[in-house]
Design a protein around this motif. Sequence first.
Motif, PDB file in Angstrom:
ATOM      1  N   GLY A  17       0.810  -1.217   0.000  1.00 24.13           N
ATOM      2  CA  GLY A  17       0.000   0.000   0.000  1.00 24.13           C
ATOM      3  C   GLY A  17       0.838   1.260   0.000  1.00 24.13           C
ATOM      4  O   GLY A  17       0.512   2.226  -0.709  1.00 24.13           O
ATOM      5  N   LEU A  18       1.940   1.287   0.749  1.00 26.69           N
ATOM      6  CA  LEU A  18       2.806   2.471   0.761  1.00 26.69           C
ATOM      7  C   LEU A  18       3.394   2.723  -0.616  1.00 26.69           C
ATOM      8  O   LEU A  18       3.451   3.856  -1.096  1.00 26.69           O
ATOM      9  CB  LEU A  18       3.922   2.279   1.784  1.00 26.69           C
ATOM     10  CG  LEU A  18       3.519   2.397   3.258  1.00 26.69           C
ATOM     11  CD1 LEU A  18       4.666   1.961   4.163  1.00 26.69           C
ATOM     12  CD2 LEU A  18       3.096   3.825   3.594  1.00 26.69           C
ATOM     13  N   ARG A  19       3.850   1.653  -1.256  1.00 28.37           N
ATOM     14  CA  ARG A  19       4.419   1.799  -2.600  1.00 28.37           C
ATOM     15  C   ARG A  19       3.363   2.272  -3.605  1.00 28.37           C
ATOM     16  O   ARG A  19       3.603   3.187  -4.398  1.00 28.37           O
ATOM     17  CB  ARG A  19       5.015   0.465  -3.046  1.00 28.37           C
ATOM     18  CG  ARG A  19       5.513   0.440  -4.495  1.00 28.37           C
ATOM     19  CD  ARG A  19       6.140  -0.910  -4.810  1.00 28.37           C
ATOM     20  NE  ARG A  19       6.501  -1.028  -6.207  1.00 28.37           N
ATOM     21  CZ  ARG A  19       5.721  -1.522  -7.147  1.00 28.37           C
ATOM     22  NH1 ARG A  19       4.489  -1.929  -6.844  1.00 28.37           N
ATOM     23  NH2 ARG A  19       6.126  -1.600  -8.403  1.00 28.37           N
ATOM     24  N   MET A  20       2.193   1.648  -3.564  1.00 31.58           N
ATOM     25  CA  MET A  20       1.160   1.991  -4.536  1.00 31.58           C
ATOM     26  C   MET A  20       0.587   3.383  -4.274  1.00 31.58           C
ATOM     27  O   MET A  20       0.225   4.091  -5.212  1.00 31.58           O
ATOM     28  CB  MET A  20       0.049   0.941  -4.509  1.00 31.58           C
ATOM     29  CG  MET A  20       0.509  -0.458  -4.894  1.00 31.58           C
ATOM     30  SD  MET A  20       1.378  -0.540  -6.470  1.00 31.58           S
ATOM     31  CE  MET A  20       0.057  -0.148  -7.612  1.00 31.58           C
ATOM     32  N   PHE A  21       0.507   3.785  -3.013  1.00 25.57           N
ATOM     33  CA  PHE A  21       0.056   5.145  -2.707  1.00 25.57           C
ATOM     34  C   PHE A  21       0.991   6.163  -3.350  1.00 25.57           C
ATOM     35  O   PHE A  21       0.544   7.140  -3.964  1.00 25.57           O
ATOM     36  CB  PHE A  21       0.005   5.346  -1.196  1.00 25.57           C
ATOM     37  CG  PHE A  21      -0.391   6.742  -0.776  1.00 25.57           C
ATOM     38  CD1 PHE A  21      -1.690   7.191  -0.932  1.00 25.57           C
ATOM     39  CD2 PHE A  21       0.548   7.609  -0.237  1.00 25.57           C
ATOM     40  CE1 PHE A  21      -2.059   8.481  -0.555  1.00 25.57           C
ATOM     41  CE2 PHE A  21       0.197   8.895   0.153  1.00 25.57           C
ATOM     42  CZ  PHE A  21      -1.108   9.332  -0.016  1.00 25.57           C
ATOM     43  N   GLY A  22       2.298   5.935  -3.226  1.00 24.64           N
ATOM     44  CA  GLY A  22       3.248   6.836  -3.870  1.00 24.64           C
ATOM     45  C   GLY A  22       3.113   6.835  -5.380  1.00 24.64           C
ATOM     46  O   GLY A  22       3.233   7.880  -6.031  1.00 24.64           O
ATOM     47  N   LEU A  23       2.863   5.662  -5.957  1.00 27.81           N
ATOM     48  CA  LEU A  23       2.704   5.569  -7.403  1.00 27.81           C
ATOM     49  C   LEU A  23       1.460   6.303  -7.882  1.00 27.81           C
ATOM     50  O   LEU A  23       1.492   7.052  -8.871  1.00 27.81           O
ATOM     51  CB  LEU A  23       2.634   4.089  -7.808  1.00 27.81           C
ATOM     52  CG  LEU A  23       2.327   3.795  -9.279  1.00 27.81           C
ATOM     53  CD1 LEU A  23       3.415   4.350 -10.177  1.00 27.81           C
ATOM     54  CD2 LEU A  23       2.179   2.291  -9.481  1.00 27.81           C
ATOM     55  N   LEU A  88      13.342   9.912  -6.282  1.00 27.46           N
ATOM     56  CA  LEU A  88      14.255  11.000  -5.937  1.00 27.46           C
ATOM     57  C   LEU A  88      14.674  11.772  -7.182  1.00 27.46           C
ATOM     58  O   LEU A  88      14.733  13.016  -7.162  1.00 27.46           O
ATOM     59  CB  LEU A  88      15.481  10.434  -5.223  1.00 27.46           C
ATOM     60  CG  LEU A  88      16.471  11.460  -4.658  1.00 27.46           C
ATOM     61  CD1 LEU A  88      15.786  12.369  -3.630  1.00 27.46           C
ATOM     62  CD2 LEU A  88      17.672  10.754  -4.041  1.00 27.46           C
ATOM     63  N   VAL A  89      14.950  11.072  -8.267  1.00 24.45           N
ATOM     64  CA  VAL A  89      15.320  11.738  -9.532  1.00 24.45           C
ATOM     65  C   VAL A  89      14.187  12.653  -9.988  1.00 24.45           C
ATOM     66  O   VAL A  89      14.411  13.810 -10.372  1.00 24.45           O
ATOM     67  CB  VAL A  89      15.658  10.697 -10.609  1.00 24.45           C
ATOM     68  CG1 VAL A  89      15.756  11.348 -11.989  1.00 24.45           C
ATOM     69  CG2 VAL A  89      16.971   9.993 -10.276  1.00 24.45           C
ATOM     70  N   ALA A  90      12.943  12.158  -9.950  1.00 26.90           N
ATOM     71  CA  ALA A  90      11.804  12.985 -10.368  1.00 26.90           C
ATOM     72  C   ALA A  90      11.596  14.166  -9.434  1.00 26.90           C
ATOM     73  O   ALA A  90      11.239  15.263  -9.870  1.00 26.90           O
ATOM     74  CB  ALA A  90      10.538  12.124 -10.434  1.00 26.90           C
ATOM     75  N   PHE A 164       6.722  13.563  -5.526  1.00 28.55           N
ATOM     76  CA  PHE A 164       7.759  12.561  -5.751  1.00 28.55           C
ATOM     77  C   PHE A 164       8.682  12.449  -4.534  1.00 28.55           C
ATOM     78  O   PHE A 164       9.127  11.355  -4.183  1.00 28.55           O
ATOM     79  CB  PHE A 164       8.571  12.907  -7.003  1.00 28.55           C
ATOM     80  CG  PHE A 164       7.874  12.569  -8.289  1.00 28.55           C
ATOM     81  CD1 PHE A 164       7.562  11.258  -8.606  1.00 28.55           C
ATOM     82  CD2 PHE A 164       7.544  13.558  -9.209  1.00 28.55           C
ATOM     83  CE1 PHE A 164       6.924  10.930  -9.795  1.00 28.55           C
ATOM     84  CE2 PHE A 164       6.914  13.248 -10.400  1.00 28.55           C
ATOM     85  CZ  PHE A 164       6.603  11.940 -10.698  1.00 28.55           C
ATOM     86  N   GLY A 165       8.965  13.573  -3.879  1.00 32.76           N
ATOM     87  CA  GLY A 165       9.782  13.529  -2.673  1.00 32.76           C
ATOM     88  C   GLY A 165       9.106  12.756  -1.555  1.00 32.76           C
ATOM     89  O   GLY A 165       9.747  11.963  -0.844  1.00 32.76           O
ATOM     90  N   LEU A 166       7.800  12.968  -1.394  1.00 31.11           N
ATOM     91  CA  LEU A 166       7.044  12.210  -0.399  1.00 31.11           C
ATOM     92  C   LEU A 166       7.064  10.724  -0.721  1.00 31.11           C
ATOM     93  O   LEU A 166       7.207   9.874   0.178  1.00 31.11           O
ATOM     94  CB  LEU A 166       5.608  12.727  -0.342  1.00 31.11           C
ATOM     95  CG  LEU A 166       4.649  11.983   0.589  1.00 31.11           C
ATOM     96  CD1 LEU A 166       5.146  12.016   2.036  1.00 31.11           C
ATOM     97  CD2 LEU A 166       3.239  12.570   0.490  1.00 31.11           C
ATOM     98  N   THR A 167       6.941  10.390  -1.998  1.00 27.58           N
ATOM     99  CA  THR A 167       6.994   8.987  -2.418  1.00 27.58           C
ATOM    100  C   THR A 167       8.323   8.346  -2.037  1.00 27.58           C
ATOM    101  O   THR A 167       8.364   7.195  -1.584  1.00 27.58           O
ATOM    102  CB  THR A 167       6.765   8.892  -3.935  1.00 27.58           C
ATOM    103  OG1 THR A 167       5.469   9.407  -4.250  1.00 27.58           O
ATOM    104  CG2 THR A 167       6.859   7.452  -4.416  1.00 27.58           C
ATOM    105  N   PHE A 168       9.414   9.071  -2.223  1.00 28.05           N
ATOM    106  CA  PHE A 168      10.740   8.567  -1.842  1.00 28.05           C
ATOM    107  C   PHE A 168      10.756   8.159  -0.367  1.00 28.05           C
ATOM    108  O   PHE A 168      11.229   7.070  -0.008  1.00 28.05           O
ATOM    109  CB  PHE A 168      11.786   9.648  -2.122  1.00 28.05           C
ATOM    110  CG  PHE A 168      13.160   9.340  -1.589  1.00 28.05           C
ATOM    111  CD1 PHE A 168      13.966   8.406  -2.219  1.00 28.05           C
ATOM    112  CD2 PHE A 168      13.636   9.994  -0.465  1.00 28.05           C
ATOM    113  CE1 PHE A 168      15.236   8.115  -1.729  1.00 28.05           C
ATOM    114  CE2 PHE A 168      14.897   9.717   0.036  1.00 28.05           C
ATOM    115  CZ  PHE A 168      15.701   8.772  -0.605  1.00 28.05           C
ATOM    116  N   VAL A 169      10.220   9.002   0.489  1.00 29.93           N
ATOM    117  CA  VAL A 169      10.201   8.709   1.929  1.00 29.93           C
ATOM    118  C   VAL A 169       9.312   7.497   2.217  1.00 29.93           C
ATOM    119  O   VAL A 169       9.674   6.601   2.998  1.00 29.93           O
ATOM    120  CB  VAL A 169       9.720   9.937   2.719  1.00 29.93           C
ATOM    121  CG1 VAL A 169       9.559   9.602   4.197  1.00 29.93           C
ATOM    122  CG2 VAL A 169      10.686  11.103   2.543  1.00 29.93           C
TER     123      VAL A 169
END
Length: 399
Positions: A17-23, A88-90, A164-169
């Motif tokens: 869920g954490l991964r997919m939420f970021g996606l 992080l790149v994005a 994208f930064g939030l997704t990295f975390v």
Amino acid sequence: MTGTEIRSALALALVVGLRMFGLFLVLPVLALDLQRMPGVTPWLIGVALGIYGVGHLLLQIPLGLLSDRIGRKPVITFGLLLFAVGSLVAALAHGVDGIILGRALQGTGAVTGASQALAADLSSEHSRNAVMGILGSMIGLAFLLAMLLGSTLAAHLGGLQGLFGLTFVLVLVAIVALWLLVPLAPPPRAHGSEGPAAIMRTLRDARLLTLDVSAFVLHGLLTLFFVVMPLQLAHGLHLAVGEQWRIYVPALLAAGLVMGGALPRLRGLDASVRVTQASALLLGLGLLALAFARGSLALGLLGAILFFVAFSLLEASMPGLVSRMAQPARRGAALGAYSAAQFFGVIIGGAVGGVLLGAIGVRGVFIVGAVVALSWLLLLLASGARLRQSAPAAESGMG
């Protein structure tokens, strides 16, 4: 389900869920934010949405096979690290090229199949559908929260790059949760006799191929939807970014309620196949309603409800069908192929959506999507009897 299975499923669902939420988080704002950047064309918007699928297409099967050999957790961790690097790149990008590169790197973290295989490894045959349902429900919840919060978080975090930064975390948190909370699974059963010929027999199984095609169509339509939906909301329904919750909130809440009520009942092949067929019909009707929703908030809401209900049911139920049809020793490969088909759909949906947007506009894209969905329904109806067949060879030894 036993208490251990419930705890295992919930812990793995948190990681997924954490991964997919970021996606999903960038989907409500990606097209609109990119549209404001210099030199951006409809084609580049489609590429930015769909490029994520390239890495998944190329790496899902290899990483699924690798997880059959060395274990699920190391492969999932490797994929999550790649996803974090892309995020992080994005986040640090200053233009559309950097965002496309970041999305492409995110896509190399192709561990959807390995994650689903781990869920199957941690459950008995009797409980597998329920465990897959928990994972699917968490994906649906992640989708719901991302649609609800994406625009608001973007406004508070400085736009697309902040998301994208939030997704990295979040992905780093997911790696920690994977090792601290998810139990060790039994060793994968793949061994020396599981050579290329055995693997190819699995990948050529007619029922699995039908589900792979279904995954391709579903995710192609999802990406195509997000090429044009933000534009329809902004220009067709005259909803500013901060007002788009008026469509997303009720539509996604309806999807959550329907999915929560339906999943516990999907215990047999027949019920799962019927839900898949009905959902394909709802998907087509939803896209058709959105095609003619310009100026009509009610029609736009109806279309969104139908689309999200159908997508949530399909996203939650189809991986369970794949895991039941594949032999345990080749489950990673089968689910890897299924996930590769999903992200091939992402690539094609993004590219075709961008081209069609420039050629026939928002309404035309929705109509094409509806035609594709209804054509897919015909395939599912024609394949219904085969999908309902039991497969003793595939199911023997499952545990």
